[in-house]
Design a protein around this motif. Structure first.
Motif, PDB file in Angstrom:
ATOM      1  N   UNK A 186      44.728  88.272 116.710  1.00 57.97           N
ATOM      2  CA  UNK A 186      45.645  87.527 117.558  1.00 57.97           C
ATOM      3  C   UNK A 186      46.989  88.234 117.615  1.00 57.97           C
ATOM      4  N   UNK A 187      47.570  88.305 118.804  1.00 58.11           N
ATOM      5  CA  UNK A 187      48.861  88.954 118.978  1.00 58.11           C
ATOM      6  C   UNK A 187      49.999  88.116 118.411  1.00 58.11           C
ATOM      7  N   UNK A 201      48.630  81.445 107.887  1.00 57.23           N
ATOM      8  CA  UNK A 201      48.720  80.742 109.172  1.00 57.23           C
ATOM      9  C   UNK A 201      47.801  81.393 110.196  1.00 57.23           C
ATOM     10  N   UNK A 202      47.748  82.721 110.191  1.00 56.65           N
ATOM     11  CA  UNK A 202      46.878  83.435 111.122  1.00 56.65           C
ATOM     12  C   UNK A 202      45.432  82.965 110.969  1.00 56.65           C
ATOM     13  N   UNK A 203      44.962  82.846 109.735  1.00 57.07           N
ATOM     14  CA  UNK A 203      43.571  82.454 109.519  1.00 57.07           C
ATOM     15  C   UNK A 203      43.350  80.964 109.751  1.00 57.07           C
ATOM     16  N   UNK A 245      53.937  74.576 112.386  1.00 52.90           N
ATOM     17  CA  UNK A 245      53.865  73.261 111.740  1.00 52.90           C
ATOM     18  C   UNK A 245      52.930  73.253 110.533  1.00 52.90           C
ATOM     19  N   UNK A 246      52.264  74.379 110.263  1.00 51.58           N
ATOM     20  CA  UNK A 246      51.294  74.424 109.168  1.00 51.58           C
ATOM     21  C   UNK A 246      51.944  74.722 107.819  1.00 51.58           C
ATOM     22  N   UNK A 247      53.183  75.218 107.826  1.00 55.47           N
ATOM     23  CA  UNK A 247      53.818  75.616 106.566  1.00 55.47           C
ATOM     24  C   UNK A 247      55.251  75.110 106.500  1.00 55.47           C
TER      25      UNK A 247
END
Length: 651
Positions: free
Chosen positions: A299-300, A395-397, A409-411
């Protein structure tokens, strides 16, 4: 599915300041490099050309992708070698030329030019162009495929071979079209030429795209979903007859490619393999880029949160939204409902990511239970470890496995540890504990015990600083904290403490020693003093606990007396006796969490630290005395001036 009227997005390509494609033409002298470039740009053969052309820009509309192309001419002379190397390292693709009428220049490709590119570590797509096709002797016909096949087998970086004639304007634009195409739509990331199959990372990306487009989650793309996919990727709907034709073409070659519900994942992958085999790589690349993938099939940056900025003594934790998402994911992949994910389940979970990030240390074994599985607590713990050590990748995964919210919003970033000490409390959910100690003190055994793994029968020294164990620790009152234990091998201490920020990420430090051996105690004490001194010098002071391991063995005579005296001198808790072999751990993990929650306690003070604080108190006291004295002098001076003014007025 076809890319009707597709305009490729402007790409950020390395080596090009304009965002276009930069093609360097290299090869032996007098192989037609300059004539090839001029003819491509002017569409006519030049009567005269300079030895080396300046950079040449092709019109933006010369190729369908409408991406700017700049062509760089080069000299093969020795005196211009530095310039050649510089240009090669700025390129996006290389065109290597040979003269069709001079076989020795073709030989030079495999004996000099291609090995030289590898030696310079110029890892770019290569187009081989045979120039001056008009000068080949017709009496000696040559099969280009026959000649180039062994060279292409040896040098996989060659994308295409083509012969041309600038004089006769034969296939001249094609040389640079293939070079541009090799940059915009490279084969190597997508397709294994030897096996004639899609590469694993390409399969994983396409699987993720398929799942995103399968809105009703029935394992197939129905006509409406196929049309939605086509419009998103190619801005053009499919006619009902075209959808029928696509499904029929797949089903004829692969029965399982179409089900009663529509095009299956197997059929979707088959279609893309077919496109690539037919040279239509732009179709698959269009799909990948529309869903945010770059040339590495990751993902870019625009799909992920911005770089995370934090102080060294701050850490990153998952938010409640991310944890709730991960709970759902766990139960989705726990197909047999036994409360544990095995290795195949984890592989399946990450099958839409570029690879399984937990195949490598420190994640591979960090949260595994004794049976080699991951419970829900173990699963969440490994994600917590990943967020702490590599938050951006974490976050990427999360996004790869289906996290649909805003990636940011994940961290969350925690409060600074030095502020925690001032406030005498830490509100973190995840604590990291560094486990120090001499060799054979029991550090690895403690980590194994924490992870629920059996006590090792044989001793194996730890040879890496990447050994972690992580678990959720239940505290009184129903509070749950994630504790990460990191083993610090004795041999790694010097390198660790060479950094000013060595202790910034540490919430609590544990110092272990073998209570049956006096040298082990002495070495642990020295390590404790080193860490305490480093914390005092850098401001990253950490709570410290001493652990007397191997309590099942007979202690040396003065062990209790010496260890108690040292802990009292440093102002920390007395050593905690444990025996990992007997499973007698004295609530050590809860005590570690307690120390981390109250970071102002259990901080050791060395003699140097005490002297420094005493000196600082004296300085502060002196400043107070000076301030008071100055204030008294000012008040006295003011009083004298009032008195003098009254005396002058009365006289």
């Amino acid at each position: 599915m076809a890319g009707v009227g597709y305009n490729a997005p402007r790409l950020n390509l390395g080596g090009s300041s304009t965002g276009g494609v930069r093609i360097v033409v290299a090869g032996d002298s007098k192989t037609g490099k300059s004539s090839l470039i001029v003819t491509a740009a002017a569409e006519t053969f030049p009567t005269t050309v300079p030895p080396v052309l300046p950079p040449t820009r092709l019109p933006d509309d010369v190729f369908p992708d409408r991406v700017p192309v700049t062509i760089i001419d080069t000299s093969s002379s020795t005196e211009n070698r530095a310039k050649l190397v510089e240009e090669l390292r700025r390129a996006n693709a290389v065109v290597l030329t040979y003269a069709c009428g001079r076989p020795e220049t073709l030989d030079r490709l495999s004996t000099f030019w291609l090995p030289e590119l590898r030696r310079l570590e110029v890892r770019l797509p290569v187009i081989v162009a045979g120039c001056m096709l008009d000068k080949r002797n017709d009496a000696y016909p040559v099969s280009l495929e026959q000649v180039m096949s062994p060279i292409m087998q040896q040098f996989r970086e060659i994308e295409t071979c083509i012969e041309c004639s600038a004089l006769k304007t034969i296939q001249v634009p094609d040389v640079f079209y293939y070079a541009q195409k090799a940059v915009l739509h490279p084969t190597a990331p997508l397709f294994d030429q030897e096996a004639q199959t899609l590469k694993p990372r390409c399969v994983r990306a396409l699987k993720r795209i398929f799942i995103i487009c399968d809105h009703d989650r029935d394992g197939a793309l129905n006509d409406e979903e196929l049309n939605h996919f086509q419009v998103k990727c190619f801005n053009s709907p499919l006619q009902p007859s075209e959808i029928v034709d696509v499904k029929r073409a797949v089903q004829e070659k692969l029965a399982e490619g179409v089900s009663e519900y529509g095009l299956t994942l197997t059929g979707f992958l088959f279609l893309h393999a077919l496109f690539i085999e037919k040279g239509r790589l732009e179709t698959t690349w269009t799909v990948l880029r529309k869903f945010g993938y770059n040339n590495e099939i990751r993902l870019g940056d625009d799909q992920l949160p911005p770089p995370i900025k934090k102080y060294p003594d701050q850490s990153v934790e998952l938010t409640n939204e991310a944890v709730d998402f991960l709970r759902q994911i766990f139960f989705t992949y726990d197909i047999d409902g036994d409360g544990s994910l095995r290795a195949p389940d984890v592989e399946d979970l990450f099958s839409t990511a570029p690879e399984n990030p937990w195949d490598e240390a420190p994640y591979r074994d960090a949260g595994m239970d004794a049976l080699g599985g991951l419970t829900i607590d173990g699963f969440l713990s490994v994600w917590a470890l990943m967020a702490l050590l590599d938050p951006f990748r974490c976050v990427e995964y999360l996004v790869y496995i289906g996290y649909a919210g805003d990636a940011s919003s994940a961290i969350r970033i925690t409060r600074r540890r030095r502020l925690d000490r001032k406030k005498q409390h830490s509100d973190r959910n995840v604590y990291q504990c560094f486990v120090f100690g001499p060799k054979e003190a029991g550090k690895s055994a403690l980590l194994n015990s924490f992870a629920g793994r059996p006590f090792p029968v044989e001793y194996f020294p730890t040879v890496t600083d990447n050994n972690y164990a992580v678990r959720i620790v239940d505290q009184p009152g129903g509070i749950r904290k994630t504790l990460i234990l990191r083993e610090i091998p004795e041999d790694y201490m010097q390198r660790l403490l060479a950094s000013r920020d060595a202790l910034a990420a540490c919430d609590v430090a544990v110092f272990m020693y073998d209570s049956s051996r006096e040298p082990s105690w002495k070495r642990a004490t020295a390590l404790l003093l080193d860490v305490a001194s480093h914390g005092e010098d850098t401001g990253y002071e950490v709570p410290c606990l001493i652990v007397a391991a191997k309590d099942d063995l007979d202690p040396y005579l003065t062990e209790i007396q010496n260890s108690t005296r040292v802990s009292q001198d440093l102002g920390i808790e007395a050593p905690i006796p444990i025996s990992t072999s007997l499973g007698d751990l004295s609530n050590i993990f809860r005590r570690i969490v307690n120390a981390a929650e109250h970071p102002h306690l259990s901080i050791p003070e060395t003699e140097a630290g005490k002297s420094r604080k005493h000196y600082q108190r004296l300085i502060n006291r002196s400043l107070i005395f000076v301030s008071v004295g100055t204030a008294v002098a000012i008040v006295g001076l003011a009083a004298y001036r009032v008195y003098a003014a009254r005396r002058n007025s009365s006289s």
